[in-house]
Design an enzyme around this catalytic site. Structure first.
Site, PDB file in Angstrom:
ATOM      1  N   SER A 183       0.805  -1.227   0.000  1.00 60.69           N
ATOM      2  CA  SER A 183       0.000   0.000   0.000  1.00 60.69           C
ATOM      3  C   SER A 183       0.834   1.270   0.000  1.00 60.69           C
ATOM      4  CB  SER A 183      -0.941   0.020   1.211  1.00 60.69           C
ATOM      5  OG  SER A 183      -0.201  -0.072   2.423  1.00 60.69           O
ATOM      6  N   ASP A 217      -4.890   7.132   8.343  1.00 62.72           N
ATOM      7  CA  ASP A 217      -5.947   6.249   8.826  1.00 62.72           C
ATOM      8  C   ASP A 217      -5.473   5.276   9.906  1.00 62.72           C
ATOM      9  OD1 ASP A 217      -4.352   4.593   7.368  1.00 62.72           O
ATOM     10  OD2 ASP A 217      -5.864   4.023   5.887  1.00 62.72           O
ATOM     11  N   HIS A 220      -1.641   4.117   7.249  1.00 60.41           N
ATOM     12  CA  HIS A 220      -0.969   4.766   6.125  1.00 60.41           C
ATOM     13  C   HIS A 220      -0.704   6.241   6.427  1.00 60.41           C
ATOM     14  CE1 HIS A 220      -3.582   1.438   4.627  1.00 60.41           C
ATOM     15  NE2 HIS A 220      -2.440   1.079   4.075  1.00 60.41           N
TER      16      HIS A 220
END
Length: 372
Positions: free
Chosen positions: A38, A334, A337
């Site tokens: 990610s 969040d 991240h």
């Protein structure tokens, strides 16, 4: 907090604007091929699994969810800007006639270096991403000269292009849910053996320029603090989970040794190791771990049951995540991240060359060519 981040950035960029317009490192690559999780996924996992990413993801830059687990741009987006190249399209996202002329992004959120298991977040492990690259290259060579050249890279780009890697975080973080710290540490050589095998496969296919990020301070992520840091004795002096950061450091030490080995073996190639851990740790040490988008309020605003942008029924009541008014005031987006503001700062630090091996800071000065 944000004023401090952007004060540092503004001074850095203001000074660099008066320097000669030469880059500290040769970033003139015709194409980039990226592999990862990610940290560099522009939408691969969302497209590959047919999932949906809710607002406010993407709000800062794209004004809508872009497939990135972030309020805006990722580190790789800023690095592509620095190379005067367009954002990479995800290999798994075929909607909208994406162009792959300047490269392709095989990263998928949740991916690991080791092969995926039934409980993995992403089935697209590093080995799968490498296989996807092989198929991508084979199809490009098949289609060359068939009126699609403006959408695909030239054949020589596969040798001249830059191969970027940012993966391994999920191998460590996920392992802590079922293993002791000693077991996690003992698994690192196996993880890196898998990574080395993938690198050699790419080298055999013509890759010669490798850009490898180490992993960040996992113990400083709100997700891990909330889960593994309930006991204050488990935290270090800045409030991060000690065991996770020890694992990150050992992983990075062994990854650095592997990169040194690859440099010696790839006599006709180039291997650049980037110390992401130090950049992120320096930033995190001076700012709150509070998540901009989350549920639960202070001190972390993170609850694993309610992801950013979601509504859930907890204990019979409907709850929603909250989002901060100004994302530039936060490091964590969040709880897992980083915000676009943090990614921008990290990118500028990468481009100083001070955190790379081989270093290129001695070739300063240079001009940051980021598009704001």
């Amino acid at each position: 907090m944000a004023r401090t981040i952007f004060f540092i950035l503004s001074i850095f960029i203001m000074i660099s604007s008066h320097w000669p317009t030469i880059l500290a490192v040769d970033l003139r690559y015709p194409a980039v091929f990226n592999f990862g999780d990610s940290n560099s996924d522009p939408g691969g996992l969302i497209a590959g699994l047919g999932e949906h990413l809710n607002p406010p993801n993407g709000e800062t830059y794209f004004r809508r969810p872009s497939g990135r687990f972030c309020d805006g741009r990722l580190i790789i987006d800023f690095l592509m800007d620095a190379m005067d190249l367009p954002f990479l399209n995800a290999y798994l996202d075929s909607v909208g006639a994406p162009s792959f002329q300047k490269g392709c992004n095989f990263a998928a959120a949740g991916s690991t270096i080791l092969p995926a298991t039934a409980s993995s977040v992403s089935p697209f492990s590093f080995g799968i991403q490498v296989d996807q690259f092989f198929r991508f290259k084979a199809r490009v060579l098949q289609l060359a000269g068939k009126k699609v050249d403006k959408y695909i890279p030239r054949e020589d780009y596969f040798k001249q292009g830059l191969y970027m890697f940012d993966i391994g975080q999920n191998d460590l973080a996920g392992a802590f849910y079922s293993k002791t710290e000693d077991q996690v540490l003992a698994s690192i050589p196996t993880i890196l053996q898998e990574f080395e095998m993938g690198i050699y496969k790419l080298y055999d296919q013509g890759a010669r320029k490798f850009w490898i990020h180490n992993t960040g301070p996992l113990g400083c992520l709100p997700q891990n603090i909330a889960t593994f840091g309930k006991d204050p004795s488990k935290l270090d002096e800045i409030g991060c989970v000690s065991s996770h950061n020890r694992a990150s450091k050992l992983f990075n030490l062994q990854l650095h040794a592997l990169c040194t080995k690859l440099k010696g073996n790839f006599t006709d190639g180039n291997v650049t190791y980037i110390d992401i851990f130090s950049i992120k740790f320096n930033l995190i040490s001076n700012f709150s771990r509070y998540a901009c988008c989350g549920y639960g309020g202070p001190p972390l605003n993170y609850d694993s049951r309610v992801a950013c942008g979601q509504s859930k029924i907890l204990n019979g009541s409907s709850v929603n995540t909250t989002v901060c008014d100004d994302t530039t005031e936060y490091i964590s987006w969040d709880g897992i991240h980083y915000t676009e503001a943090a990614n921008l700062y990290i990118s500028t630090q990468i481009l100083t060359g001070k955190y790379s091996d081989p270093p290129f800071s001695n070739q300063m000065p240079f001009l940051l060519r980021l598009k704001f």
